[in-house]
Each structure stands twice: as C-alpha cells, then as structure tokens.
Motif scaffolding. Structure first.
Motif, PDB file in Angstrom:
ATOM      1  N   CYS A   1     -13.258  13.637  -6.191  1.00  0.00           N
ATOM      2  CA  CYS A   1     -13.280  13.556  -4.729  1.00  0.00           C
ATOM      3  C   CYS A   1     -12.418  12.379  -4.264  1.00  0.00           C
ATOM      4  CB  CYS A   1     -14.714  13.382  -4.232  1.00  0.00           C
ATOM      5  SG  CYS A   1     -15.816  14.734  -4.691  1.00  0.00           S
ATOM      6  N   THR A   2     -12.471  11.283  -5.020  1.00  0.00           N
ATOM      7  CA  THR A   2     -11.636  10.122  -4.699  1.00  0.00           C
ATOM      8  C   THR A   2     -10.163  10.503  -4.759  1.00  0.00           C
ATOM      9  OG1 THR A   2     -13.299   8.652  -5.691  1.00  0.00           O
ATOM     10  CG2 THR A   2     -11.114   7.721  -5.307  1.00  0.00           C
ATOM     11  N   LEU A   3      -9.790  11.208  -5.817  1.00  0.00           N
ATOM     12  CA  LEU A   3      -8.391  11.602  -5.990  1.00  0.00           C
ATOM     13  C   LEU A   3      -7.943  12.544  -4.876  1.00  0.00           C
ATOM     14  CD1 LEU A   3      -5.803  11.479  -7.586  1.00  0.00           C
ATOM     15  CD2 LEU A   3      -6.708  13.212  -9.151  1.00  0.00           C
ATOM     16  N   ARG A   4      -8.835  13.405  -4.426  1.00  0.00           N
ATOM     17  CA  ARG A   4      -8.503  14.332  -3.337  1.00  0.00           C
ATOM     18  C   ARG A   4      -8.118  13.540  -2.078  1.00  0.00           C
ATOM     19  NH1 ARG A   4      -7.502  16.773   0.895  1.00  0.00           N
ATOM     20  NH2 ARG A   4      -8.384  18.747   1.558  1.00  0.00           N
ATOM     21  N   ALA A   5      -8.892  12.490  -1.781  1.00  0.00           N
ATOM     22  CA  ALA A   5      -8.603  11.664  -0.596  1.00  0.00           C
ATOM     23  C   ALA A   5      -7.356  10.814  -0.809  1.00  0.00           C
ATOM     24  CB  ALA A   5      -9.809  10.767  -0.291  1.00  0.00           C
ATOM     25  N   GLU A   6      -7.222  10.224  -1.987  1.00  0.00           N
ATOM     26  CA  GLU A   6      -6.069   9.361  -2.267  1.00  0.00           C
ATOM     27  C   GLU A   6      -4.756  10.141  -2.224  1.00  0.00           C
ATOM     28  OE1 GLU A   6      -8.163   5.948  -5.110  1.00  0.00           O
ATOM     29  OE2 GLU A   6      -6.863   7.461  -6.000  1.00  0.00           O
ATOM     30  N   LEU A   7      -4.780  11.352  -2.720  1.00  0.00           N
ATOM     31  CA  LEU A   7      -3.571  12.177  -2.737  1.00  0.00           C
ATOM     32  C   LEU A   7      -3.113  12.498  -1.313  1.00  0.00           C
ATOM     33  CD1 LEU A   7      -1.545  13.637  -4.524  1.00  0.00           C
ATOM     34  CD2 LEU A   7      -3.090  15.610  -4.561  1.00  0.00           C
ATOM     35  N   LEU A   8      -4.062  12.880  -0.463  1.00  0.00           N
ATOM     36  CA  LEU A   8      -3.724  13.187   0.926  1.00  0.00           C
ATOM     37  C   LEU A   8      -3.159  11.956   1.629  1.00  0.00           C
ATOM     38  CD1 LEU A   8      -3.659  14.867   3.487  1.00  0.00           C
ATOM     39  CD2 LEU A   8      -6.113  14.473   3.764  1.00  0.00           C
TER      40      LEU A   8
ATOM     41  N   LEU B   1     -11.190   7.643   8.309  1.00  0.00           N
ATOM     42  CA  LEU B   1     -12.156   7.131   7.331  1.00  0.00           C
ATOM     43  C   LEU B   1     -11.502   6.110   6.396  1.00  0.00           C
ATOM     44  CD1 LEU B   1     -15.083   7.424   6.365  1.00  0.00           C
ATOM     45  CD2 LEU B   1     -14.327   9.235   4.822  1.00  0.00           C
ATOM     46  N   ASP B   2     -10.225   6.334   6.096  1.00  0.00           N
ATOM     47  CA  ASP B   2      -9.487   5.406   5.241  1.00  0.00           C
ATOM     48  C   ASP B   2      -9.435   4.009   5.875  1.00  0.00           C
ATOM     49  OD1 ASP B   2      -7.532   5.183   2.820  1.00  0.00           O
ATOM     50  OD2 ASP B   2      -6.377   4.349   4.477  1.00  0.00           O
ATOM     51  N   ALA B   3      -9.266   3.971   7.194  1.00  0.00           N
ATOM     52  CA  ALA B   3      -9.258   2.687   7.908  1.00  0.00           C
ATOM     53  C   ALA B   3     -10.625   2.006   7.818  1.00  0.00           C
ATOM     54  CB  ALA B   3      -8.868   2.906   9.367  1.00  0.00           C
TER      55      ALA B   3
ATOM     56  N   LEU C   1     -16.868 -10.343  -6.608  1.00  0.00           N
ATOM     57  CA  LEU C   1     -15.602 -10.403  -5.870  1.00  0.00           C
ATOM     58  C   LEU C   1     -14.552  -9.441  -6.416  1.00  0.00           C
ATOM     59  CD1 LEU C   1     -15.307 -14.277  -5.437  1.00  0.00           C
ATOM     60  CD2 LEU C   1     -16.096 -12.616  -3.747  1.00  0.00           C
ATOM     61  N   HIS C   2     -14.682  -9.093  -7.697  1.00  0.00           N
ATOM     62  CA  HIS C   2     -13.695  -8.206  -8.331  1.00  0.00           C
ATOM     63  C   HIS C   2     -14.427  -7.051  -9.012  1.00  0.00           C
ATOM     64  CE1 HIS C   2     -10.650 -11.228  -7.549  1.00  0.00           C
ATOM     65  NE2 HIS C   2     -11.431 -12.135  -8.103  1.00  0.00           N
ATOM     66  N   ASN C   3     -14.945  -6.162  -8.190  1.00  0.00           N
ATOM     67  CA  ASN C   3     -15.673  -5.021  -8.749  1.00  0.00           C
ATOM     68  C   ASN C   3     -14.915  -3.722  -8.498  1.00  0.00           C
ATOM     69  OD1 ASN C   3     -16.438  -3.900  -6.118  1.00  0.00           O
ATOM     70  ND2 ASN C   3     -17.881  -5.611  -5.966  1.00  0.00           N
TER      71      ASN C   3
ATOM     72  N   PRO D   1     -10.347  -3.107  -4.894  1.00  0.00           N
ATOM     73  CA  PRO D   1      -8.966  -2.754  -4.496  1.00  0.00           C
ATOM     74  C   PRO D   1      -8.926  -2.042  -3.149  1.00  0.00           C
ATOM     75  CG  PRO D   1      -9.393  -2.120  -6.783  1.00  0.00           C
ATOM     76  CD  PRO D   1     -10.709  -2.491  -6.187  1.00  0.00           C
ATOM     77  N   SER D   2      -7.938  -2.385  -2.346  1.00  0.00           N
ATOM     78  CA  SER D   2      -7.788  -1.744  -1.035  1.00  0.00           C
ATOM     79  C   SER D   2      -7.314  -0.301  -1.220  1.00  0.00           C
ATOM     80  CB  SER D   2      -6.759  -2.507  -0.200  1.00  0.00           C
ATOM     81  OG  SER D   2      -5.464  -2.343  -0.762  1.00  0.00           O
ATOM     82  N   PRO D   3      -7.548   0.559  -0.226  1.00  0.00           N
ATOM     83  CA  PRO D   3      -7.074   1.953  -0.333  1.00  0.00           C
ATOM     84  C   PRO D   3      -5.572   2.037  -0.621  1.00  0.00           C
ATOM     85  CG  PRO D   3      -8.562   1.731   1.526  1.00  0.00           C
ATOM     86  CD  PRO D   3      -8.305   0.339   1.014  1.00  0.00           C
ATOM     87  N   LYS D   4      -4.790   1.185   0.039  1.00  0.00           N
ATOM     88  CA  LYS D   4      -3.339   1.192  -0.148  1.00  0.00           C
ATOM     89  C   LYS D   4      -2.984   0.846  -1.591  1.00  0.00           C
ATOM     90  CE  LYS D   4       0.595   1.145   2.493  1.00  0.00           C
ATOM     91  NZ  LYS D   4       0.932   1.972   3.652  1.00  0.00           N
ATOM     92  N   ALA D   5      -3.681  -0.154  -2.152  1.00  0.00           N
ATOM     93  CA  ALA D   5      -3.415  -0.558  -3.542  1.00  0.00           C
ATOM     94  C   ALA D   5      -3.787   0.552  -4.512  1.00  0.00           C
ATOM     95  CB  ALA D   5      -4.200  -1.833  -3.871  1.00  0.00           C
TER      96      ALA D   5
END
Length: 580
Positions: A244-251, A275-277, A193-195, A199-203
């Motif tokens: 790659c994660t940071l690239r998406a999160e930054l945008l 894709l974020d949705a 449950l906590h892996n 965390p949600s994309p927004k979080a």
C-alpha cells in the motif's frame, strides 16, 4: 584489416541485404581469382569511402604508418555519432514527416542490428519512434541480447502488449522493496528520532525501486495500471501493508515529475496529494481535513470502486501513523476544552479514514466497495474511557510537580476503565488507538501509565500488538525510559508482562526482544539480563538473524561482565593501596 573482415562473417551478416559485400563475398573473390593483389585492390576501391579526392591522400597515411583499418574506424565512429545526433534532432523537430523518416532509416539499418558498431544507431532510431512496427518489436523481444540493450522507451511498447514479461521485470523490484522495508523495521539502531517513519515522503520517493518503477512506466497509463494490479494482487495474497505504501509512493513520484497523462486519470491523485502533505507534517489540520472529507463525500454512485484504491492509500502505514497521531492530539485538545469526542467533526473524519484504511484488504478481497461503518460504541464508550485515562495521566503528572506540602496521598490507578480491554480485543480502530496511546505515554516517560497499560496489550484485535511496526516503535520509545530498566519491577512489567508473552511462537517478537536487550543490556540489572538471555535462547530451529542477534547479545553481556569485574578489582586494589 582484410583477415578481420573475412573471419568475422557473423558480425557483418546483414550487409548483403543492403547490397554491400561482406566477408563471404571477399572469400569467394579470392578463391576464384587468378591475381589476388588486383582482386583485393578492386575490392577496396569498390567498398571503400567513395570520395575521389581521398584516394590520393591515403598513401600519406601509409607513409606515417597509420593502418587503413584505424583510419576507416575513426571515420566510421565520427559518422555514426553524427548520425545518432541527427536522429535525435529529427525526432525532437516539428517536421510532420519526422517519424516517417525515422521508419525509413529503421528499415535500412535494422538488418545490421546485430553488428556491434551499427547497433547503437538502430537502438537510437527505435528509441525515438513512438510506435515501433510490430514486426520489429517481436524480433527485439525474441532476442535476449537485443531486448537487454534496447532503451526503456522500446521496452515499454513491448511490455504493454506482454503483461507476463512486464511482470517478470517488475517482480524482483517489488521483492527488493519489501525486503528493504522489513529490514528497516529490524534495524539495530533504536531511536525515537530515527525510526521507520522518520524519512520524509519526498525522501522515500527517491528510493531505488520507486525511481526505477517510475522510469519503467514513463507516461504509459497501461503499464501504470498493470503495476497497480500487481500491487493489489500481492496485497491480497500476503496482507503486507508495504504494498500500500508503494502504491502511494509511485503515484506521488509521478506527480513530482508532473506526469499529467497518469495523474489526471488516477482518481486517487488529489486525495493522495493532500494526504501526502499531512504525512509530511505528521498531522491532519482542519483545512486539509475538510479537503480530504470533500474527496470522500464526492465519491459518486457508480464510481464506488475508487474506494478500493482510497482504502489502499489509507492502509499505507505512513498514512495510518499520521491519522492516529492526529487522533491522539485531537483527544488532548478535547480534554482541554471539556468537549466530547462525538462533538468533534475532525475526530470523526480521522476515525472514518482510519476505519476505511483498516478495511482495505476486506474491501478489495470481497469486491464490495462500501465504506465500513464505525461502531458507535467506539465513539460513545471507548473514546470517553480513553479520555479518562488521559485525565489520570495528566492529574498524576501535575501532582508530582507540586511542592511536598501541597501533595495529596493520591496514588496512580492500576486498573483500566471498564471494557477498555474488551475494545482492544474486539475492535481494530480502538486497538490501533490503544497501541498508539502506549507509544504516547512512553514518549512522555510515564512509566506508571505504561505499567498500567502493557498487560492489556497481551491480547489485542488480530494480535496487532505483535506487529513489526508497533514493536519497532515501542522498542524505540522504551529507550527513553532506559534508566528505569534498572528497576526490577519495571523491567519485569515490560519483558515478563508483555514482550515475552509470544516470543516463542513468533520469530518477529523474538527478534524485537533481542533488539531491545542489545540496546539496553547495560541498563538492565545483571541478574535480569542473565535470566532474559537464558529465556531468549531458542528451543527450536530459528532464523539465522535470531541466532546472530543472540550471539551478539551473549558476547556483549560477557564483555560487560568482564569490564564490570575489572572495574571492581581495580576499586579493591585502589582501596588497599590507600589503606596502606
């Protein structure tokens, strides 16, 4: 106040440029005069507050014992605050000449930039100028103390002309981000449950590094492009998918702030937004699948370079996690519909995106921007084989639920379909799906299916089964089968049959073994724990994290044995007491 004025010459070094006397002038006056008291009185009159009505009021302050320095300082602070407010008001106004006024004020105040009391005013002016004169920027950049205290709005103007300096600022943040991601994968908290993907994309976008980078970039397209180039370079150098994660999160962080100046020029924006949705829902539904396909099919000739960025977005572990989970779910739906994989457009799109993401490094490295072809046999051979394995699982599960009189002598298959292992070893899309199938059956608490599949994961494409993300998820999912670890056969299948195969040569596998055993040691047979602890003792120098985990495991195991022994002794004493 006069001794202070005389002895802090450096602080007032810029005053002569503005025609204002400083400590040196006062020192020279006192040295050459014949009547010092008159000279001081004249100096105060010339350099004090030029307000005639004030002179008659000052003696009242003397009667109250208020030093002139304290009075002048309070007046100065009030005027400075008013001036700073006025600067902000001018900058936010609509006067066409507002920036001309600020530049004029900058010219007058900049000589005093080293004076601590005046410095905030100068920095306020610099902050509100959209284009600071180049000469002033160079002076700020050359002085470490000025550079440190200037606003980020000023630093952006410095950074966009000095990529190396910007890189020095960004580099520690990128390192901090990667360290945090890797630490999360080795968390001592094993829970489905906590892996890592909980965390949600927004979080995730509220993380310190993402917020800091977003602030540093502001609306500056040039700085944004620089950060993306840093991420591409580091991804190529390290193959670390967290970039790659940071690239998406930054945008998406810039999207949240509605920074249209950047989002409108990043050709990946709408694709990443869609894709974020999907990542938020952990599923790609039919409507969003059509949107994503439209973006991919809309890449025009001559614009193929965008595929490099799209592949990085899809290489983000959060993206690939969503794609593979959706693929497994899609296969289950095909099973219930008696349909073939090749007949599902949604499944074909998921495989297409998964393949594009997995080919990100090769594409960016080779600079050949072309979608990798998905091997036809993955669709025509591997997926049907995977469906047959799902049928075995479903059939056995239903069989177990039947009343005793209706059960057959059906036993769970021990062998996988022909060439199943071959695809796990030779095709990365098939391998990724095989790994997530292992997570799927662990989540279903299907120990038979797991014992059947784990031996096939010993040898996988590019050793993907030894990756931190998969092992992090597998160890969390295995906690659902914690009671089964009391069975020696199952325990051996998990540890001897899979987890221990490469721990001696891979420190990360060693750590994941210890994480799982630390969590489950009370469920595992004591004899197995002893054997596993001895096996996991390092034969060579290992990172301190492994030594610490092993020490914790040994302490816990000793305490458990002690607790177990005390319980046994109490049981014997209790039995003797009742016998008497």
């Amino acid at each position: 106040e006069l001794p202070f004025y005389c002895t802090h010459n450096k602080m007032f070094a810029g005053l002569p440029e503005l025609g204002i006397s400083n400590g040196e002038d006062l020192k020279e006056t006192l040295t050459n005069c014949t009547e010092p008291l008159k000279a001081i009185d004249q100096f105060q009159t010339e350099n004090g507050i030029l307000l005639p009505t004030l002179q008659s009021a000052l003696p009242f302050l003397d009667l109250h014992g208020t030093p002139r320095l304290e009075f002048h300082q309070s007046v100065f602070d009030e005027l400075r605050d008013k001036l700073m407010e006025r600067v902000a008001t001018i900058a936010e106004g609509k006067d066409e000449d507002r920036y001309g006024k600020l530049k004029e004020l900058l010219e007058k105040s900049f000589p005093l930039v080293k004076m601590p009391s005046i410095q905030p005013v100068v920095m306020q002016v610099l902050k509100h100028l959209p284009k600071v004169p180049e000469k002033k920027l160079k002076l700020v950049m050359a002085d470490k103390e000025l550079y440190k205290v200037c606003a980020v709005e000023v630093k952006r103007q410095i950074w966009q002309e000095n990529q190396a300096l910007f890189g020095d600022e960004v580099s520690p943040l990128l390192k901090q981000y990667i360290v945090a991601k890797e630490a999360a994968l080795f968390s001592s908290d094993l829970s489905i449950l906590h892996n890592f993907f909980s965390p949600s994309p927004k979080a995730r976008r509220q993380g310190e590094v993402v917020l800091k980078l977003t602030q540093m970039i502001g609306k500056n397209v040039k700085l944004y492009d620089m950060v993306l180039q840093f991420l591409r370079t580091l991804f190529l150098r390290t193959r670390n998918v967290h970039y790659c994660t940071l690239r998406a999160e930054l945008l998406m962080s810039l999207h949240d702030l509605d920074i249209s100046e950047i989002c409108s020029v990043d050709s990946c924006h709408k694709f990443t937004w869609c894709l974020d949705a999907c990542i938020r829902e952990k599923f790609v539904d039919a409507k969003r699948a059509r949107e994503l396909q439209g973006f991919l099919d809309g890449v025009k000739k001559g614009q193929e370079e965008v595929l490099g960025d799209l592949s990085m977005i899809l290489c983000d572990p959060f993206s690939s996690n969503t794609l593979v989970l959706s693929t497994v779910r899609n296969l289950q739906e095909l099973l219930s519909q008696d349909a073939l994989p090749r007949d599902s457009p949604d499944l074909m799109l998921l495989l297409r995106m998964l393949s594009l993401g997995q080919g990100a490094w090769d594409m960016i490295d080779s600079q050949v921007f072309k979608e990798p072809r998905l091997e036809l046999e993955v669709v025509t051979r591997f997926l049907p084989a995977m469906l047959s394995v799902l049928v075995d699982d479903y059939t056995f599960t239903v069989e177990q639920k039947l009343p005793c009189e209706e059960k057959t002598s059906l036993s769970y298959p021990t062998a996988l379909p022909d060439n199943f292992n071959k695809y796990l070893q030779e095709n990365r899309v098939a391998c990724e799906m095989g790994l997530y199938y292992a997570l799927h059956i662990a989540k279903q608490r299907n120990k038979n299916a797991l014992q059947r599949l784990l031996p096939a994961l010993v040898e996988t494409y590019n050793d993907m089964a030894s990756g931190d993300i998969f092992l992090h998820l597998l160890t969390a999912h295995l906690t659902l089968l914690s009671d089964e670890f009391g069975n020696e056969e199952f325990c051996s299948a998990v540890f001897d049959g899979f987890l221990l195969n490469s721990f001696s040569s891979k420190d990360n596998v060693h750590r994941h073994n210890l994480r799982l055993l630390l969590h489950l040691h009370q469920k595992v047979l004591p004899s197995c724990v002893e054997t596993l602890v001895k096996t996991l003792e390092p034969s060579k120098q290992v990172p301190k994290e492994i030594e610490q985990d092993l020490e914790h495991l040994q302490i816990r195991n000793t305490l458990y044995k002690l607790q177990f022994g005390i319980a046994g002794l109490l049981h014997v004493l209790f039995a003797r007491y009742h016998t008497k």
